[in-house]
Design a protein around this motif. Structure first.
Motif, short mmCIF file in Angstrom:
data_model
loop_
_atom_site.label_atom_id
_atom_site.label_comp_id
_atom_site.label_asym_id
_atom_site.label_seq_id
_atom_site.Cartn_x
_atom_site.Cartn_y
_atom_site.Cartn_z
N CYS A 87 0.89 -1.19 0.06
CA CYS A 87 -0.06 -0.11 -0.06
C CYS A 87 0.80 1.29 0.00
CB CYS A 87 -0.86 0.09 1.06
SG CYS A 87 -0.17 0.09 2.84
N ASN A 88 0.21 2.29 -0.26
CA ASN A 88 0.86 3.81 -0.44
C ASN A 88 2.05 3.82 -1.24
OD1 ASN A 88 -1.46 4.10 1.48
ND2 ASN A 88 -0.01 3.83 3.20
N THR A 89 2.16 3.14 -2.34
CA THR A 89 3.44 3.17 -3.18
C THR A 89 2.92 3.39 -4.53
OG1 THR A 89 3.83 0.90 -3.83
CG2 THR A 89 4.89 1.59 -1.70
N ASP A 97 -4.31 6.56 4.24
CA ASP A 97 -3.65 7.61 5.31
C ASP A 97 -2.89 7.06 6.50
OD1 ASP A 97 -5.58 7.30 7.43
OD2 ASP A 97 -6.70 9.09 6.55
N ALA A 98 -2.46 7.84 7.19
CA ALA A 98 -1.69 7.26 8.16
C ALA A 98 -2.38 6.64 9.14
CB ALA A 98 -0.83 8.40 9.26
N ILE A 104 -4.81 -1.14 9.68
CA ILE A 104 -4.43 -2.18 8.83
C ILE A 104 -3.07 -3.15 9.47
CG2 ILE A 104 -3.68 -2.92 6.59
CD1 ILE A 104 -6.46 -2.58 6.56
N CYS A 105 -2.31 -2.29 9.69
CA CYS A 105 -1.04 -3.11 10.17
C CYS A 105 -1.25 -3.89 11.28
CB CYS A 105 0.31 -1.73 10.60
SG CYS A 105 1.76 -2.45 11.25
N LEU A 106 -1.90 -3.19 12.42
CA LEU A 106 -2.42 -3.61 13.85
C LEU A 106 -3.21 -4.89 13.52
CD1 LEU A 106 -3.01 -0.47 15.85
CD2 LEU A 106 -1.26 -2.25 16.20
N LEU A 107 -4.38 -4.78 12.52
CA LEU A 107 -4.78 -6.01 12.63
C LEU A 107 -4.39 -7.09 11.79
CD1 LEU A 107 -8.23 -4.22 11.06
CD2 LEU A 107 -7.86 -5.27 13.29
N PHE A 108 -3.31 -6.90 11.02
CA PHE A 108 -2.48 -7.65 10.41
C PHE A 108 -1.46 -8.48 11.55
CE2 PHE A 108 -1.85 -6.86 5.46
CZ PHE A 108 -3.27 -6.81 5.49
N LEU A 109 -1.04 -7.78 12.53
CA LEU A 109 -0.09 -8.46 13.46
C LEU A 109 -0.96 -8.93 14.63
CD1 LEU A 109 2.56 -5.71 13.47
CD2 LEU A 109 2.58 -7.68 12.06
N ARG A 110 -1.97 -8.50 14.87
CA ARG A 110 -2.44 -8.72 16.12
C ARG A 110 -3.95 -9.46 16.04
NH1 ARG A 110 -0.48 -5.58 21.15
NH2 ARG A 110 -1.52 -7.41 22.42
N GLY A 111 -4.56 -9.46 14.96
CA GLY A 111 -5.79 -10.17 14.76
C GLY A 111 -7.10 -9.13 15.07
N GLU A 139 -14.20 3.38 9.69
CA GLU A 139 -15.43 3.49 8.60
C GLU A 139 -15.17 3.76 7.58
OE1 GLU A 139 -19.54 3.55 8.33
OE2 GLU A 139 -18.18 2.99 10.12
N ALA A 140 -13.74 4.70 7.40
CA ALA A 140 -13.53 4.77 5.90
C ALA A 140 -12.87 3.58 5.13
CB ALA A 140 -12.00 5.98 6.15
N LEU A 141 -12.34 2.70 6.05
CA LEU A 141 -11.67 1.51 5.47
C LEU A 141 -13.05 0.51 5.09
CD1 LEU A 141 -8.84 0.81 7.76
CD2 LEU A 141 -8.58 1.19 5.45
N LYS A 142 -13.84 0.60 5.68
CA LYS A 142 -15.20 -0.41 5.41
C LYS A 142 -15.78 -0.02 4.33
CE LYS A 142 -18.60 -0.14 8.37
NZ LYS A 142 -19.46 -0.46 9.73
#
Length: 218
Positions: A87-89, A97-98, A104-111, A139-142
């Motif tokens: 993402c973001n490339t 955004d940040a 996303i990063c936290l959900l990837f790493l910690r479920g 909400e934005a990601l959803k």
């Protein structure tokens, strides 16, 4: 498997690369060894995993083939290093955004996690001013075009907040963790090592029992 669909190990690899790019850019991109260490990190990971170098290499190879990771020259070192293009490339159609990237990063790493958990665990990834800011990112990601990239799960019994999970991991590859113990997946080498250790302990116990029986005249 489509472009953005991931298995569990691939999701852990991508999550680690996103995390390290943000929190320790001086050590990024990561070598295979550093990436393995990051994947098996005991803090800020759930479940804690024991991946072999080959487990990580297989995931990296698959992600490189699909353009989600790229191999870069190691400078003065001949060791290959890897950076994400998830993402973001300029190579990715995922633009977050940040705040969204941190989620996303936290959900990837910690479920799956609640908005409150995401805020408290964001650490150096992003400074959320309030739980409402986390909820806005979710909400934005959803609702983002091309998404949804997160989804809300049914509330657990006795819990006030619903949890959210990412929508990138294949359902068949998801890991259910009932405890914080190491849960997935043991490499063949790790499993063999544990079996040998258990066999050694059993042999030692049998020898002690035999010695006690001999001493008591049984």
């Amino acid at each position: 498997m489509s472009y953005h669909e991931l298995n569990f190990i691939e999701m852990r690899v991508i999550g680690c690369l996103i995390e390290k790019a943000i929190t320790t850019p001086e050590y990024y991109p990561l070598s295979l060894n550093s990436l393995q260490t990051a994947c098996n990190q005991k803090s800020n990971r759930e479940p804690v995993m024991t991946l072999s170098e080959q487990d990580v290499q297989d995931a990296v190879d698959s992600l490189v083939e699909r353009g989600l990771i790229t191999e870069v020259a190691g400078g003065h070192s001949r060791v290959s290093k890897y950076q994400h293009r998830f993402c973001n490339t300029e190579f990715s159609d995922l633009k977050f955004d940040a705040a969204q990237t941190a989620v996303i990063c936290l959900l990837f790493l910690r479920g799956p996690q609640t908005p409150g958990e995401l805020r408290s665990r964001s650490g150096r990834l992003h400074d959320f001013d309030s739980r409402e800011e986390v909820e806005a990112a979710l909400e934005a990601l959803k609702n983002m075009v091309g998404g949804p990239y997160v989804e809300v799960l049914p509330k657990q019994a006795g819990k006030r907040e619903a949890r959210f999970q990412e929508c990138f991991c294949l359902d068949s590859e998801r890991v259910t963790v009932s405890s914080k113990e190491e849960a997935y997946p043991l490499s063949n080498a790790s499993l063999e090592s544990r079996v040998n250790e258990l066999e050694s302990q059993v042999s030692s116990l049998m020898a002690r029992i035999q010695a006690l029986e001999n001493a008591s005249g049984l």
